[in-house]
Enzyme design. Structure first.
Site, short mmCIF file in Angstrom:
data_model
loop_
_atom_site.label_atom_id
_atom_site.label_comp_id
_atom_site.label_asym_id
_atom_site.label_seq_id
_atom_site.Cartn_x
_atom_site.Cartn_y
_atom_site.Cartn_z
N LYS A 9 48.85 34.06 33.51
CA LYS A 9 47.78 33.06 33.50
C LYS A 9 47.97 32.08 34.66
CE LYS A 9 47.16 33.04 28.44
NZ LYS A 9 45.77 33.50 28.35
N ARG A 67 45.74 41.48 20.35
CA ARG A 67 45.24 42.67 19.65
C ARG A 67 46.32 43.74 19.52
NH1 ARG A 67 40.53 43.33 23.95
NH2 ARG A 67 40.89 41.09 23.97
N1 BES Z 1 45.65 33.67 23.71
C1 BES Z 1 44.63 34.09 24.59
C2 BES Z 1 43.24 33.60 24.18
C3 BES Z 1 42.99 32.12 24.21
C4 BES Z 1 42.35 31.54 25.30
C5 BES Z 1 43.32 31.31 23.16
C6 BES Z 1 42.08 30.19 25.30
C7 BES Z 1 43.07 29.95 23.16
C8 BES Z 1 42.44 29.39 24.24
C9 BES Z 1 44.57 35.62 24.61
O1 BES Z 1 45.78 36.27 24.44
C10 BES Z 1 44.05 36.02 25.95
O2 BES Z 1 44.73 35.77 26.91
N2 BES Z 1 42.89 36.65 25.97
C11 BES Z 1 42.29 37.11 27.15
C12 BES Z 1 41.77 38.50 26.90
C13 BES Z 1 41.27 39.19 28.12
C14 BES Z 1 42.43 39.49 29.05
C15 BES Z 1 40.59 40.47 27.70
C16 BES Z 1 41.17 36.16 27.53
O3 BES Z 1 40.46 35.72 26.64
O4 BES Z 1 41.04 35.85 28.70
MN MN Z 2 46.81 36.51 26.26
#
Ligand code: BES
Ligand code: MN
Ligand code: ZN
Length: 492
Positions: free
Chosen positions: A272, A347
């Protein structure tokens, strides 16, 4: 972290038929119309001159001797319900935040079931008083509250007492979830949360099993092992079981809950950025926190449903041993997954948890997860996404959401149209869909692991945290989902 919801559990909650002498701040309800409680010692006109007209959420603090009287607006009296009482109680607690012993007649406002009213008022005061004190070294010790008395008419006294006890248990659970999610990631890793679960199990009437890395390998939990690969800290899966007393066993229902417990989500190799979302990723275990906390309250609430809970706990870290893009994992139910983004890790761990939950053939499975940024784009920060394979069960989740005022909105789990977005040439599916409908494709992915069991998925990425103090919420982790899951289990 401070121990299990110490903040709220240490408050003495009681009921009485009149305001106790020791109370230092007393809240009385005032509607838009009708009589003003005489204890306030002010006429409606005098209140109005001070800018108070009884609107819901309004408060007016009136110094009285050594203490404080608080006029608490409840709006139109015939519209008062448990949710508006919870909010009014929170406003009262905020207006009286310098005080140690609060008492209030709020639960008798309107015509709400006395137990539900007392529970809501107790929840409102206790949750609005929650602060994460954690690692501050100054003299900010958080809430000053030590005692709360719910004052209720004689006819309602017995029910009010039951309700106040329930509200105390519910607020303690939601505060515990906040406390877990607010705790810095190095102070609460997967081993730590498993230890917390073990520590509370006995008193909460739960049986607990903890699975370590070797266990997970032996069980074929490829999602948990894969996500954990980049971390120097080991994973833990925790299974908790609540079995209600034998009575009516024949008809006893069985609900399973699965919580995403990513103790810290860096994104892994798909790391990230340094944005606000990344900064909040110690809270990526909010789903597991909500499940554990909900479980902690079931015995006190005499929940009639059997509940099995799975907490799927690990960090998601980049390192030389981390998952690579293009790697294929085999999940607990035998299905294979091509990993094309290591940041879609929730997931992967949920897949194993759902597979294990299905093996026991419960009557329904609900999972709760901070799963997608997309749900924030779709529904904003206040509302959780709700998706499912069984409309009757989804409707039950909606009903619980409404009754505890934790808002959800249903999105379609559209397998027919969108399953193909997950097609992979190398495995049964990819772990990401296309650029659109990210919350929906994530839920379709999860539904590959729920067999024929009625299934609902809660995506709480939005409401997992609150950006400024508001009503029952204090800045930081919200504990969202805890009260919903408790209600769902108790009314399933
Ligand atoms: N934990 C994150 C989702 C999240 C984002 C929670 C903001 C709380 C606040 C999750 O693991 C994630 O990184 N999801 C990705 C999925 C994508 C790579 C398909 C996302 O939402 O960007
Ligand atoms: Mn994630
Ligand atoms: Zn995550």
């Amino acid at each position: 972290m401070t121990d299990a919801s110490v903040v709220v559990r240490s408050v003495n909650v009681s009921t009485a038929k009149s305001v106790p002498a020791g109370a230092t701040a007393v809240g009385h309800p005032v509607g838009l119309k009708g009589a003003v409680p005489r204890q306030l010692g002010m006429s409606r006109a005098a209140l109005a001159e001070n800018g108070f007209d009884g609107k819901a959420g309004q408060t007016l603090a009136i110094p009285s001797g050594d203490g404080l009287l608080v006029a608490v607006g409840v709006g139109a009296t015939d519209e008062v319900d448990a949710n508006s009482l919870r909010k009014a109680a929170a406003a009262f607690a905020r207006a009286a935040s310098k005080h140690t012993h609060l008492a209030t007649t709020l639960a008798d406002a309107g015509d709400v079931d006395p137990a539900a009213a007392a529970s809501a008022v107790t929840e409102g005061v206790l949750l609005a008083s929650y602060r994460y004190v954690g690692l501050k070294t100054g003299d900010d010790v958080g809430s000053k509250l030590t005692d709360l008395t719910i004052v209720s008419g004689a006819k309602r006294a017995a029910a009010a007492d039951t309700g106040a006890k329930a509200g105390h248990a519910i607020a303690a659970a939601a505060s515990f979830a906040r406390e877990l999610a607010n705790t810095p990631p190095t102070y609460l890793n997967a081993v730590d949360i498993a230890d917390k679960a073990v520590a509370l199990a006995d008193e909460a009437g739960l049986t607990v099993e903890v699975f370590n890395k070797d266990d997970l390998l032996a069980m074929g939990c490829g999602g948990m092992i894969g996500v954990n690969r980049g971390s120097t800290e080991p994973p833990r899966m925790v299974k908790l079981t609540y079995s209600p007393k034998a009575a009516g066993k024949g008809k006893q229902k069985h609900l399973a809950m699965v919580g995403k417990g990513i103790m810290y989500d860096s994104g892994g190799i798909s790391i990230k950025g340094g944005d606000a979302f990344h900064q909040a990723m110690k809270m990526d275990m909010s789903g597991a926190a909500a499940v554990l906390s909900a479980m902690s309250a079931l015995k006190a609430l005499e929940c009639p449903t059997k509940v099995t809970a799975w907490l799927m706990c690990t960090d998601n870290m980049p390192s030389g041993s981390a998952l690579k893009l293009g790697d294929v994992l085999t999940m607990r139910n035998g299905k294979t997954v091509e990993v094309l983004n290591t940041d879609a890790e929730g997931r992967l761990v949920l897949a194993d948890g759902l597979s294990l939950a299905v093996e026991e053939q419960p009557d329904a499975i609900v999972d709760i997860a901070t799963l997608t940024g997309s749900v924030l784009s779709a529904l904003g920060p206040d509302i959780a996404g709700l998706l499912g394979t069984d409309q009757d069960f989804v409707d039950q989740v909606k009903a619980s959401s409404e009754s505890v005022d934790e808002p959800v909105w249903q999105l379609p789990l559209e397998r027919k149209r969108y399953r193909k977005m997950l097609d992979s040439p190398y495995a049964d599916m990819k772990n990401i869909g296309g650029p659109y409908a990210g919350t929906i494709t994530a839920s379709i992915f999860l539904s590959e692991f729920t067999g024929d069991v009625p299934y609902a998925h809660l995506d709480i990425a939005g409401p997992m945290k609150i950006d400024s103090d508001d009503g029952i919420y204090s800045k930081g982790a919200s504990g969202f989902g805890t009260r919903l899951l408790i209600d769902l289990a108790c009314n399933f």
